[in-house]
Design a protein around this motif. Structure first.
Motif, PDB file in Angstrom:
ATOM      1  N   GLN A 187     -24.269 -12.056  -3.878  1.00  0.00           N
ATOM      2  CA  GLN A 187     -25.463 -11.312  -4.287  1.00  0.00           C
ATOM      3  C   GLN A 187     -26.223 -12.012  -5.407  1.00  0.00           C
ATOM      4  O   GLN A 187     -27.079 -11.419  -6.039  1.00  0.00           O
ATOM      5  CB  GLN A 187     -25.071  -9.899  -4.729  1.00  0.00           C
ATOM      6  N   ASN A 188     -25.898 -13.257  -5.633  1.00  0.00           N
ATOM      7  CA  ASN A 188     -26.589 -13.976  -6.693  1.00  0.00           C
ATOM      8  C   ASN A 188     -28.057 -14.194  -6.317  1.00  0.00           C
ATOM      9  O   ASN A 188     -28.422 -14.272  -5.150  1.00  0.00           O
ATOM     10  CB  ASN A 188     -25.913 -15.316  -6.959  1.00  0.00           C
ATOM     11  N   PHE A 189     -28.897 -14.249  -7.338  1.00  0.00           N
ATOM     12  CA  PHE A 189     -30.325 -14.514  -7.146  1.00  0.00           C
ATOM     13  C   PHE A 189     -30.866 -15.124  -8.427  1.00  0.00           C
ATOM     14  O   PHE A 189     -30.248 -14.988  -9.493  1.00  0.00           O
ATOM     15  CB  PHE A 189     -31.084 -13.221  -6.799  1.00  0.00           C
ATOM     16  N   PRO A 190     -31.987 -15.824  -8.378  1.00  0.00           N
ATOM     17  CA  PRO A 190     -32.558 -16.428  -9.590  1.00  0.00           C
ATOM     18  C   PRO A 190     -33.172 -15.366 -10.497  1.00  0.00           C
ATOM     19  O   PRO A 190     -34.276 -14.890 -10.249  1.00  0.00           O
ATOM     20  CB  PRO A 190     -33.607 -17.400  -9.046  1.00  0.00           C
ATOM     21  N   PHE A 191     -32.453 -14.999 -11.541  1.00  0.00           N
ATOM     22  CA  PHE A 191     -32.854 -13.888 -12.404  1.00  0.00           C
ATOM     23  C   PHE A 191     -34.263 -14.092 -12.964  1.00  0.00           C
ATOM     24  O   PHE A 191     -35.113 -13.192 -12.892  1.00  0.00           O
ATOM     25  CB  PHE A 191     -31.854 -13.740 -13.558  1.00  0.00           C
ATOM     26  N   CYS A 192     -34.523 -15.235 -13.567  1.00  0.00           N
ATOM     27  CA  CYS A 192     -35.814 -15.440 -14.244  1.00  0.00           C
ATOM     28  C   CYS A 192     -36.968 -15.512 -13.257  1.00  0.00           C
ATOM     29  O   CYS A 192     -38.066 -15.016 -13.547  1.00  0.00           O
ATOM     30  CB  CYS A 192     -35.754 -16.698 -15.113  1.00  0.00           C
ATOM     31  N   ILE A 193     -36.744 -16.112 -12.091  1.00  0.00           N
ATOM     32  CA  ILE A 193     -37.801 -16.148 -11.091  1.00  0.00           C
ATOM     33  C   ILE A 193     -38.082 -14.739 -10.578  1.00  0.00           C
ATOM     34  O   ILE A 193     -39.233 -14.351 -10.361  1.00  0.00           O
ATOM     35  CB  ILE A 193     -37.406 -17.080  -9.931  1.00  0.00           C
ATOM     36  N   MET A 194     -37.053 -13.949 -10.396  1.00  0.00           N
ATOM     37  CA  MET A 194     -37.242 -12.557  -9.981  1.00  0.00           C
ATOM     38  C   MET A 194     -38.034 -11.804 -11.052  1.00  0.00           C
ATOM     39  O   MET A 194     -38.937 -11.016 -10.741  1.00  0.00           O
ATOM     40  CB  MET A 194     -35.895 -11.879  -9.754  1.00  0.00           C
ATOM     41  N   SER A 195     -37.701 -12.052 -12.307  1.00  0.00           N
ATOM     42  CA  SER A 195     -38.404 -11.405 -13.405  1.00  0.00           C
ATOM     43  C   SER A 195     -39.878 -11.769 -13.412  1.00  0.00           C
ATOM     44  O   SER A 195     -40.752 -10.904 -13.585  1.00  0.00           O
ATOM     45  CB  SER A 195     -37.756 -11.809 -14.743  1.00  0.00           C
ATOM     46  N   VAL A 196     -40.173 -13.051 -13.212  1.00  0.00           N
ATOM     47  CA  VAL A 196     -41.562 -13.512 -13.200  1.00  0.00           C
ATOM     48  C   VAL A 196     -42.326 -12.869 -12.045  1.00  0.00           C
ATOM     49  O   VAL A 196     -43.499 -12.501 -12.180  1.00  0.00           O
ATOM     50  CB  VAL A 196     -41.613 -15.051 -13.125  1.00  0.00           C
ATOM     51  N   ASN A 197     -41.671 -12.702 -10.898  1.00  0.00           N
ATOM     52  CA  ASN A 197     -42.317 -12.037  -9.765  1.00  0.00           C
ATOM     53  C   ASN A 197     -42.657 -10.598 -10.088  1.00  0.00           C
ATOM     54  O   ASN A 197     -43.720 -10.094  -9.703  1.00  0.00           O
ATOM     55  CB  ASN A 197     -41.400 -12.095  -8.541  1.00  0.00           C
ATOM     56  N   ILE A 198     -41.769  -9.916 -10.802  1.00  0.00           N
ATOM     57  CA  ILE A 198     -42.037  -8.530 -11.173  1.00  0.00           C
ATOM     58  C   ILE A 198     -43.185  -8.459 -12.173  1.00  0.00           C
ATOM     59  O   ILE A 198     -44.039  -7.559 -12.096  1.00  0.00           O
ATOM     60  CB  ILE A 198     -40.756  -7.869 -11.725  1.00  0.00           C
TER      61      ILE A 198
END
Length: 324
Positions: A187-198
């Motif tokens: 279930q890993n995902f790129p945390f910071c990239i996900m944050s930037v998308n939000i």
């Protein structure tokens, strides 16, 4: 404190600075920066060049204008326009190595997420471990600018949301077992990239005036943006964790989140309020409902979702935002 103890503390601090790879005069040696201190910096900084890049909101004409007037969201009150423009200007401000405040923001995010007392080099693979796409976080901020880092800073520096940020970061780093099918699901995902998308999603909601009612009610803009960012991240975390989502589901889930953020911002904010207040309805972490639960993922199994380029979107454009 005795002289001997003081000298020992100085020696230990010197060792920490050397280990950080940045030296004693670097940003890593500076104390963590609070969100309010960082915001005060941007409020007084010369952002004239950044403001020039912010395009005026396209106004509807004719029938579209009438429909918007009768059924659309209210307009932002005039006294809040300045704060809105500041937020959009920060979103056009790039990460600058020569700005000490920028570097302190970056270092604070690193230390809070990793729970480390040590700083880190400006460039390196450690940023990829946090969920950026490469050795330089600045390249991932082209669509959200420093607002992308500011919202991460808010997330990790607020005592009420820091545990949630660290829990989401933990999920992004590790694999989780799905008992129902007895398989190990990464279930890993790129945390910071996900944050930037939000952050990009909430910027678009602001530009389309989907947040005007809440901003008018609270007489705040940036605070509403921050709360909606955390609320959206909380919603994504719940679905991701309990429905055992993986990176192949990212594009579809972000699209769902974008629709929820624009159409139901009040509902998301109430969910965050319940979580923070730990009310009986605080954690609906029991299998949250989602359109994807019944219809499956929007991505085919094995299909690779590339996050590359999501931050290059023109956030100043009107209409539906594209997701890559």
């Amino acid at each position: 404190i005795s002289e001997e103890l003081r000298r020992a503390q100085e020696e230990w601090e010197a060792v920490e600075e050397i280990q950080s790879g940045l030296g004693g005069t670097s940003a890593s040696a500076a104390p963590p920066i609070s969100f309010n201190e960082a915001l005060q910096y941007f409020q007084t900084a010369d952002l004239s060049e950044c403001r020039k890049k912010v395009r005026a909101t396209a106004r509807r004409q004719g029938l579209a204008a009438l429909v918007r007037f009768l059924f659309g969201p209210p307009r932002l009150q005039p006294q809040l326009q300045g704060e809105r423009e500041l937020a959009l200007a920060i979103a056009q401000c790039g990460l600058d190595d020569n700005e000490r405040v920028h570097m302190r923001i970056l270092q604070t995010i690193y230390k809070k997420l990793t729970r480390s007392r040590l700083g880190c080099p400006r460039y390196g693979a450690h940023w990829e471990e946090l969920g950026f796409q490469g050795a330089d976080p600045g390249t991932d901020l082209r669509g959200t600018g420093m607002l992308g880092l500011m919202q991460m800073l808010y997330f990790v520096m607020d005592s009420q949301t820091l545990p949630l940020a660290q829990e989401i970061f933990k999920l992004s780093q590790h694999e989780t077992q799905a008992p129902a099918i007895m398989l190990i699901v990464l279930q890993n995902f790129p945390f910071c990239i996900m944050s930037v998308n939000i952050t990009r999603i909430v910027i678009q909601a602001l530009r389309e005036e989907r947040l005007s009612r809440e901003c008018n009610r609270r007489q705040q803009v940036i605070a509403v943006l921050n709360d909606l960012y955390v609320a959206a991240f909380l919603q994504l975390y719940r679905v991701w964790k309990w429905q055992h989502k993986t990176v192949v589901d990212a594009g579809f889930l972000l699209k769902e989140l974008e629709l929820s953020t624009k159409k139901k911002p009040k509902q998301l904010l109430k969910s965050l309020e319940a979580y923070v207040n730990r009310s009986p309805t605080a954690d609906c972490l029991q299998q949250p409902s989602s359109p994807s639960a019944s219809g499956g993922s929007g991505s085919q199994p094995g299909e690779e979702i590339h996050f590359t380029g999501v931050c290059d979107l023109q956030v100043e454009l009107e209409g539906e935002a594209r997701l890559i």
